[in-house]
Write an enzyme that holds these catalytic residues in place. Structure first.
Site, PDB file in Angstrom:
ATOM      1  N   ARG A  84      21.667  33.390  57.746  1.00 24.40           N
ATOM      2  CA  ARG A  84      22.950  33.914  58.208  1.00 24.40           C
ATOM      3  C   ARG A  84      22.746  34.623  59.541  1.00 24.40           C
ATOM      4  O   ARG A  84      21.972  35.568  59.638  1.00 24.40           O
ATOM      5  CB  ARG A  84      23.520  34.902  57.182  1.00 24.40           C
ATOM      6  CG  ARG A  84      24.792  35.577  57.651  1.00 24.40           C
ATOM      7  CD  ARG A  84      25.410  36.533  56.617  1.00 24.40           C
ATOM      8  NE  ARG A  84      26.552  37.195  57.217  1.00 24.40           N
ATOM      9  CZ  ARG A  84      26.736  38.514  57.281  1.00 24.40           C
ATOM     10  NH1 ARG A  84      25.875  39.342  56.717  1.00 24.40           N
ATOM     11  NH2 ARG A  84      27.789  39.012  57.889  1.00 24.40           N
ATOM     12  N   HIS A 129      30.421  39.922  64.319  1.00 24.92           N
ATOM     13  CA  HIS A 129      29.562  40.993  63.822  1.00 24.92           C
ATOM     14  C   HIS A 129      29.494  42.068  64.909  1.00 24.92           C
ATOM     15  O   HIS A 129      28.426  42.359  65.440  1.00 24.92           O
ATOM     16  CB  HIS A 129      28.185  40.436  63.437  1.00 24.92           C
ATOM     17  CG  HIS A 129      27.430  41.301  62.456  1.00 24.92           C
ATOM     18  ND1 HIS A 129      26.950  40.825  61.250  1.00 24.92           N
ATOM     19  CD2 HIS A 129      27.077  42.602  62.497  1.00 24.92           C
ATOM     20  CE1 HIS A 129      26.326  41.802  60.606  1.00 24.92           C
ATOM     21  NE2 HIS A 129      26.382  42.892  61.341  1.00 24.92           N
ATOM     22  N   GLU A 174      32.411  43.270  57.663  1.00 28.10           N
ATOM     23  CA  GLU A 174      32.686  44.678  57.336  1.00 28.10           C
ATOM     24  C   GLU A 174      33.829  45.315  58.122  1.00 28.10           C
ATOM     25  O   GLU A 174      33.612  46.246  58.917  1.00 28.10           O
ATOM     26  CB  GLU A 174      31.418  45.516  57.511  1.00 28.10           C
ATOM     27  CG  GLU A 174      30.262  45.070  56.651  1.00 28.10           C
ATOM     28  CD  GLU A 174      29.039  45.968  56.771  1.00 28.10           C
ATOM     29  OE1 GLU A 174      28.962  46.769  57.719  1.00 28.10           O
ATOM     30  OE2 GLU A 174      28.154  45.889  55.897  1.00 28.10           O
ATOM     31  N   ASN A 313      28.531  42.930  51.050  1.00 30.44           N
ATOM     32  CA  ASN A 313      27.356  43.655  51.537  1.00 30.44           C
ATOM     33  C   ASN A 313      27.225  44.918  50.706  1.00 30.44           C
ATOM     34  O   ASN A 313      28.137  45.754  50.690  1.00 30.44           O
ATOM     35  CB  ASN A 313      27.521  44.069  53.003  1.00 30.44           C
ATOM     36  CG  ASN A 313      27.489  42.873  53.949  1.00 30.44           C
ATOM     37  OD1 ASN A 313      27.281  41.736  53.528  1.00 30.44           O
ATOM     38  ND2 ASN A 313      27.699  43.134  55.226  1.00 30.44           N
ATOM     39  N   TYR A 315      24.632  48.221  49.838  1.00 25.34           N
ATOM     40  CA  TYR A 315      23.420  48.972  50.147  1.00 25.34           C
ATOM     41  C   TYR A 315      23.228  50.190  49.246  1.00 25.34           C
ATOM     42  O   TYR A 315      22.143  50.462  48.775  1.00 25.34           O
ATOM     43  CB  TYR A 315      23.439  49.441  51.609  1.00 25.34           C
ATOM     44  CG  TYR A 315      23.254  48.309  52.589  1.00 25.34           C
ATOM     45  CD1 TYR A 315      21.982  47.848  52.907  1.00 25.34           C
ATOM     46  CD2 TYR A 315      24.348  47.689  53.180  1.00 25.34           C
ATOM     47  CE1 TYR A 315      21.802  46.799  53.797  1.00 25.34           C
ATOM     48  CE2 TYR A 315      24.174  46.631  54.074  1.00 25.34           C
ATOM     49  CZ  TYR A 315      22.898  46.199  54.374  1.00 25.34           C
ATOM     50  OH  TYR A 315      22.727  45.162  55.249  1.00 25.34           O
ATOM     51  N   GLU A 386      24.706  40.530  52.325  1.00 30.01           N
ATOM     52  CA  GLU A 386      23.670  41.481  52.769  1.00 30.01           C
ATOM     53  C   GLU A 386      23.257  42.390  51.631  1.00 30.01           C
ATOM     54  O   GLU A 386      24.103  42.842  50.862  1.00 30.01           O
ATOM     55  CB  GLU A 386      24.168  42.391  53.913  1.00 30.01           C
ATOM     56  CG  GLU A 386      24.280  41.733  55.259  1.00 30.01           C
ATOM     57  CD  GLU A 386      24.813  42.675  56.340  1.00 30.01           C
ATOM     58  OE1 GLU A 386      24.599  43.893  56.249  1.00 30.01           O
ATOM     59  OE2 GLU A 386      25.457  42.162  57.273  1.00 30.01           O
TER      60      GLU A 386
END
Ligand code: PNW
Length: 491
Positions: A84, A129, A174, A313, A315, A386
């Site tokens: 990606r 991005h 995002e 994504n 985290y 991600e």
């Protein structure tokens, strides 16, 4: 290997795909090579050289513009099914608008795509991005409603140039970080500080831009190319600090998923509870109308259902409590509170902290989020676009990264096999160390280390690269009890 023989029962489904990711501004460098236009990140960091912790920028970064063959080789060595990466809008369209396509920009992405395909690696391409053409920012950027059409024009160029070979597209990476960190507090480019309006106006235009690009693909390219188009969302898992903080936690969740609701929920539009809160707050502040711009019936319909998959994504997580009168608010998500809702975001003292200020490790968070996506939006396809962890000091023996991946993959496996969530792909962030925004080069996320002091930006595999290659080969996250055992296998 040791890994494979212990884990015969724990396998990801045969069609499950593993990949690794980067983004254009974070790796490419070559910020002014050929006819590339200036991006908002070029501008933001050139004008504020002390903004991030090590006073750095990504003028050169990993120099992937020059060393893309190295990146392809690394992806092949890892054995990833897909890579990606993102297209730099101002590299492909130097003026931002589509009347002129850069020949060198086009050639760069063609080379990268063809290089990957030659090795049997699928390109997964993100259109946006974060590196908006500065020219469009001069006209208001994501706060100018015309941007929905500018983005659609850009998407059209990308779909028609690369759509014969790129079958998975992410429109925007995002939205919440772009809008809340770029147009609220102004920490990220373009550095607009307007906490009252910035985030909301940006959010609305991003949704319209995404929707128009998805509908363009659906109308003009799907029959020919049979690809998929989705949007990537950044989510925290939120837990109530205690039972009495459950309602505020639900609200914060809804607030963070405001844009997701418009695309993925059955009703579409903004979540009614959030609309109500912002309208009431606006009135109290003396505004004559809500600071959250309405989505008309037509806009609601235009945006609703514009996805082939949910890009996630994940985290980190937070514990949420209701703010007390003397609490100090900072903006979020980089900060630790949500002003509009009156919530304070904390962490559990049992969670380990990682090398970014905002990062606490909570593997169960990813499973909980996956479950909640299914509960809220039905049985939709989810691509984890991600997941990863930062370390500091650039150590090749990054056992803490192996531990993070192992524990998160285990939770993803549970989500698939115990909760029946339709997760079809997992992407490690990031394939190679790169420019980590306000953390510059001080926090490394890479499976591969990059030596930023060498002119050829030497890339070296970390222990986690060997681990991840094993995961992909065995389709299993493996089993080990202690760091010593891990060290024996991966050193
Ligand atoms: C994501 N937060 O950014 C981006 O997609 C990547 O470009 C980035 O390198 C990666 O995660 C690691 O940071 C985020 O403050 C930036 O919560 C900030 C946050 C989350 C994600």
């Amino acid at each position: 290997s040791v890994l494979i023989c212990n884990v015969h029962a724990i396998k990801f489904p045969p069609e499950f795909k593993f990949g690794a990711a980067t983004s254009a501004y974070q790796v490419e460098g070559a910020w002014n090579v050929s006819d590339k236009g200036l991006s908002i990140w070029d501008k933001h960091l050139h004008s504020n050289p002390d903004l991030n912790v090590d006073h750095s920028n990504a003028d050169i970064a990993c120099d992937s513009y020059r060393y893309w063959r190295e990146d392809v080789r690394i992806a092949a060595d890892l054995g990833v099914h897909f890579y990606r990466f993102s297209i730099s809008w101002p590299r492909l369209l130097p003026t931002g608008t589509s009347e002129r396509i850069s020949e060198d920009g086009k050639a760069y992405y063609n080379n990268l795509i063809n290089g990957l395909l030659e090795k049997g690696i699928q390109p997964v391409v993100t259109l946006y991005h974060w590196d908006l053409p500065q020219r469009l920012q001069n006209l208001g950027g994501w706060t100018n409603p015309l941007i929905a059409d500018w983005f659609m024009d850009y998407a059209k160029v990308a779909f028609s140039l690369f759509g014969d070979r790129v079958k998975t597209w992410v429109t925007i990476n995002e939205p919440i970080i772009i809008c809340d960190v770029g147009y609220n507090r102004g920490a990220f480019a373009p550095g607009v500080k307007d906490p009252d309006f910035g985030n909301y106006i940006c959010h609305k235009n991003i949704l319209l831009a995404h929707a128009k690009a998805w509908r363009l693909y659906d109308d003009e390219y799907r029959m020919k190319y049979h690809g998929k188009v989705g949007i990537t969302n950044h989510l925290y898992w939120f837990e109530p600090a205690s039972e009495e903080h459950k309602d505020i936690t639900d609200l914060v969740n809804l607030y963070m998923r405001m844009g997701i609701h418009a695309v993925f929920s059955k009703e579409g539009g903004w979540p009614p509870k959030i609309e109500k809160i912002v309208a009431e707050n606006s009135k109290k502040q003396g505004y004559s109308r809500s600071r959250l711009p309405a989505l008309s019936k037509q806009e609601t319909i235009l945006i609703k259902g514009t996805y082939d998959f949910f890009g996630l994504n994940y985290y980190t997580s937070r514990r949420v409590r209701k703010a007390k009168p003397d609490d100090k608010f900072q903006d979020w998500p980089l900060g630790e509170s949500c002003v509009e809702i009156g919530a304070i975001l904390e962490y559990d003292t049992t969670w380990k902290r990682a090398a970014c200020s905002w990062f606490w490790i909570y593997p169960e968070g990813i499973r909980n989020i996956l479950k909640s996506i299914k509960e809220s939006y039905g049985d939709i396809e989810v691509l984890i676009t991600e997941n990863g962890v930062p370390t500091r000091g650039s150590n090749l023996n990054d056992y803490e990264r192996i531990d993070y991946y192992k524990k998160h993959l285990e939770q993803v496996w549970l989500a698939i096999n115990k909760d029946g969530v339709n997760v079809t792909a997992y992407t490690a962030w990031t394939m190679i160390d790169n420019f980590e925004w306000l953390d510059g080069y001080t926090a490394q996320f890479g499976l591969y280390q990059v030596d930023f002091s060498s002119s050829n930006r030497t890339r070296k595999p970390r222990a986690s690269a060997k681990y991840y290659a094993d995961v992909i080969r065995s389709r299993s996250y493996g089993y080990y009890n202690n760091p010593q055992a891990t060290a024996e296998i991966y050193t």
